[in-house]
Design an enzyme around this catalytic site. Structure first.
Site, PDB file in Angstrom:
ATOM      1  N   SER A 133       0.847  -1.186   0.000  1.00  0.00           N
ATOM      2  CA  SER A 133       0.000   0.000   0.000  1.00  0.00           C
ATOM      3  C   SER A 133       0.881   1.234   0.000  1.00  0.00           C
ATOM      4  CB  SER A 133      -0.942   0.005   1.219  1.00  0.00           C
ATOM      5  OG  SER A 133      -0.199  -0.069   2.420  1.00  0.00           O
TER       6      SER A 133
ATOM      7  N   LYS B 111     -15.725  -1.038 -10.375  1.00  0.00           N
ATOM      8  CA  LYS B 111     -16.288  -2.284  -9.845  1.00  0.00           C
ATOM      9  C   LYS B 111     -16.895  -3.130 -10.967  1.00  0.00           C
ATOM     10  CE  LYS B 111     -15.381  -1.284  -5.521  1.00  0.00           C
ATOM     11  NZ  LYS B 111     -14.254  -1.924  -4.811  1.00  0.00           N
TER      12      LYS B 111
END
Length: 234
Positions: free
Chosen positions: A32, A156
């Site tokens: 990250s 998505k």
């Protein structure tokens, strides 16, 4: 020891998943922009999901320093700019592209890199009883457009297609599984607030330890586990 790579480690889903997989005997690498967990326990790789050209290098580093992941969890996401009220929430082309990179391009490339590793593990006879698993943290937006989530929703939808393709067309004869995981309220309504990290971690671990492909669109609630909910619930 099996290896899990978690991309996108925030305070809820990513952190809970790292702890759960470590407790289950996995060596867990985390990637990250910001290091949140103890690097002595969780090898950390700085990574910005807005830069999809860096995905392959991330996997190469993880392979060399930790091992080839049996499980890859993509949990990074990018939302619309704060304060944007336009229907299409596009600030400019560069910002829009970066959010699409995080939500669609990087997770798809990550799935491709994950599969390369799965095939290598299989060829070496190193896959465990659970096979290999790629998991994407989804939500209801691949089924239901919601105001204020234009670019997140496009991401998505795109990644849901990639996951479905891999699960149903790509590697059906292999012990590889691919999931778009979507937490809902117990009645099936979208989880607008209060996403549960521990519940996600429990589901992720169960999916990773089952070598057979389950429903690729894995909708679940904390109370009832996997449930095939009706579409278009408010």
């Amino acid at each position: 020891m099996p290896v899990a790579l978690i991309i996108g480690v925030g305070a809820a889903v990513g952190s809970a998943s790292a702890e759960a997989f470590a407790a289950a005997g996995y060596k867990v690498a985390v990637a990250s922009r910001t290091q949140r967990l103890d690097s002595s326990k969780f090898p950390f790789f700085e990574f910005d999901a807005a830069e999809p050209t860096h995905v392959a290098a991330l996997f190469e580093k993880v392979h060399k320093e930790v091992g080839i992941p049996d499980v890859v969890i993509y949990n990074a996401y990018a939302t619309s700019p704060i304060g944007r009220t336009e229907v299409l929430d596009i600030d400019n082309a560069e910002g829009f592209q970066k959010r699409l990179n995080v939500n669609a391009v990087s997770p798809t490339i990550a799935a491709n890199e994950a599969v390369k590793g799965f095939l290598e593990l299989e060829s070496q006879g190193k896959l465990g009883s659970g096979g290999a698993t790629y998991i994407f943290t989804g939500n209801v937006l691949n089924e239901k457009p919601l105001p204020g989530f234009f670019t997140l929703g496009i991401g998505k939808v795109t990644t849901a297609y990639a996951v479905e393709y891999l699960a149903t067309q790509g590697y059906k004869e292999k012990p590889f599984s691919f999931y778009y995981v979507d937490e809902r309220e117990s009645e099936g309504r979208p989880m607008y607030n209060g996403v549960n990290g521990d519940a996600h971690a429990k589901v992720f671990l169960e999916l990773a330890q089952n070598s057979k492909q389950g429903p690729w669109q894995y909708t679940f609630s904390k109370e009832n586990g996997y449930t095939l909910f009706a579409k278009n619930l408010e």
